[in-house]
Design an enzyme around this catalytic site. Structure first.
Site, PDB file in Angstrom:
ATOM      1  N   ALA A  88       0.861  -1.200   0.000  1.00  0.00           N
ATOM      2  CA  ALA A  88       0.000   0.000   0.000  1.00  0.00           C
ATOM      3  C   ALA A  88       0.892   1.244   0.000  1.00  0.00           C
ATOM      4  O   ALA A  88       2.102   1.147  -0.233  1.00  0.00           O
ATOM      5  CB  ALA A  88      -0.917  -0.010   1.209  1.00  0.00           C
ATOM      6  N   ASN A  89       0.320   2.385   0.228  1.00  0.00           N
ATOM      7  CA  ASN A  89       1.123   3.606   0.324  1.00  0.00           C
ATOM      8  C   ASN A  89       0.543   4.495   1.418  1.00  0.00           C
ATOM      9  O   ASN A  89      -0.462   4.155   2.031  1.00  0.00           O
ATOM     10  CB  ASN A  89       1.185   4.314  -1.035  1.00  0.00           C
ATOM     11  CG  ASN A  89      -0.190   4.707  -1.521  1.00  0.00           C
ATOM     12  OD1 ASN A  89      -0.853   5.540  -0.927  1.00  0.00           O
ATOM     13  ND2 ASN A  89      -0.634   4.075  -2.614  1.00  0.00           N
TER      14      ASN A  89
END
Ligand code: CTP
Length: 400
Positions: free
Chosen positions: A217-218
């Protein structure tokens, strides 16, 4: 530090007689917390629901209930208080506004302290009505609210939900955050100028699963996209928000679609774009995903040292753009302007919003941001550090 837009603003809060009057205490608390000065005017029936003492204590100002001054105590120097207060205020907020008060203001009645003040108002009046469903849906109420809107009053419509009567429907006082966002919007000089516009916004990160436990993810929080969706809604647009995982809360009226992965976001954008005229792609879409998603948790004893990844589809590059206004975002750490311009051209956008991670208090998780808007024409607008809600409004201004 960015100065809060409500800081030092003079707000008159009008409270009228309905069960939601107790919420005015929270409204005062939130407005005062943000630095606003609040003076309260109550209709006589509002005092049946909440004590003036509560509101004067929270606002740190005397509360006006009576239209006439207290002449018994020879206190006659207050006789133009309604004019003085009307001139003093930067904004008048009436929340909750009963259907009775709405009707009276719509027809110019001035029969109590609050309606007299409204009649003398110089600043914008924001009205947040509340009533039981049948009273709210009554054609007379609808007509009165429409009339007030056409006269320049800013209406924060009631919401759907359970009502004090046990019935359920439209009539609940709008969420307090939405009322305060509306106050900020009006004090910043914005109005409902996006009526009839259909705007699609994407927000937040996408999550690319590795196995049932882990993912790629980020750090995107979704704050910028949610601020865009909210600002567009308050300005009257019909808003659809496609959101990756985010803890932000959208308004009830925003058509929110939750997605997880880049593939899901692409599918949702393809479907929703047909129904919209504008796309603001503020989501931080993952560029890569695992080639395979393991259906079982990957065990350590397998000594896994690599995960095979593959590119996701670039949503902005792949969509059909005819007759649509498309805005992209660019998050850069180096050669910011050149890279953003390259993305603007390659992805055939109308505008790109350049986010820089170099600036303090901007980017992921912050309430503030510092961005540069670059338009297809080459026009570049550097915006100073400010709240994401304010930036959202500046972005929306450039769409038309
Ligand atoms: N974007 C997209 N689909 C992707 C990746 C990004 O539509 N698979 C969109 C983003 O929502 C954003 C714009 O493209 O509006 C630019 O995203 P950004 O991450 O800055 O750039 P990338 O094109 O992914 O390139 P890089 O990460 O190499 O800078």
């Amino acid at each position: 530090m960015v100065k809060d837009l409500l800081y030092g603003k003079k707000i008159v809060l009008g409270v009228t007689g309905c069960i939601a009057a107790y919420k005015s205490a929270y409204l005062i608390r939130d407005l005062v917390k943000r630095g606003a000065e609040v003076k309260v005017v109550m209709s006589p029936s509002a005092t049946q629901f909440i004590a003036p003492l509560t509101l004067s204590t929270l606002s740190k100002n005397a509360v006006v209930v009576n239209i006439f001054p207290d002449t018994k105590n020879h206190n006659t120097n207050l006789n133009t208080w309604h004019i003085d207060l009307a001139q003093w205020s930067d904004l008048i907020l009436i929340a909750p506004a009963t259907v009775n008060t709405v009707a009276k203001i719509a027809y110019g009645f001035a029969d109590n302290a609050l309606t007299t003040l409204a009649a003398a108002a110089r600043s914008t009046v924001v009205l947040a009505p509340a009533a039981d469903v049948d009273m709210y849906e009554n054609p007379a109420t609808k007509e009165n609210l429409a009339k007030l809107e056409s006269l320049g009053y800013f209406i924060v419509e009631a919401e759907e939900g359970e009502l004090a009567s046990g019935l359920s429907g439209k009539g609940r006082l709008a969420e307090l955050d939405k009322i305060i966002d509306s106050v900020e919007l009006v004090l910043s000089g914005f109005e409902k100028d996006l009526k009839g516009k259909k705007i699609l916004v994407t927000a937040g990160p996408t999550i690319e699963d590795i196995d049932p436990v882990r993912f790629i993810a980020n750090r995107s929080s979704g704050k910028m996209g949610y601020a865009l969706a909210k600002a567009a809604f308050l300005r009257g647009a019909d808003v659809t928000l496609i959101s990756g995982t985010s803890s932000e809360i959208a308004y009830q009226e925003i058509n929110k679609l939750n997605v997880r992965s880049a593939d899901e976001m692409k599918k949702a954008v393809d479907k929703e774009l047909k129904k919209n005229d504008f796309l603001i792609m503020s989501a931080a879409v993952a560029d890569y995903k695992p080639v395979k998603v393991s259906s079982k948790k990957m065990k350590k004893e397998k000594n896994l040292t690599e995960i095979k990844i593959t590119k996701t589809t670039d949503i902005l590059s792949s969509i059909k753009k005819e007759n649509k206004i498309i805005v992209g975002f660019a998050l850069e750490t180096d050669n910011e302007i050149a890279n953003a311009k390259k993305k603007l051209k390659e992805k055939q956008l109308d505008m790109i919003v350049l986010n820089s991670l170099k600036d303090k208090r901007s980017g992921f998780e912050f309430e503030t941001n510092k961005v540069t808007l670059i338009k297809k024409s080459g026009k570049t607008i550097k915006l100073p550090l400010q709240s994401k809600f304010q930036i959202a409004n500046k972005i929306l201004d450039q769409l038309f």
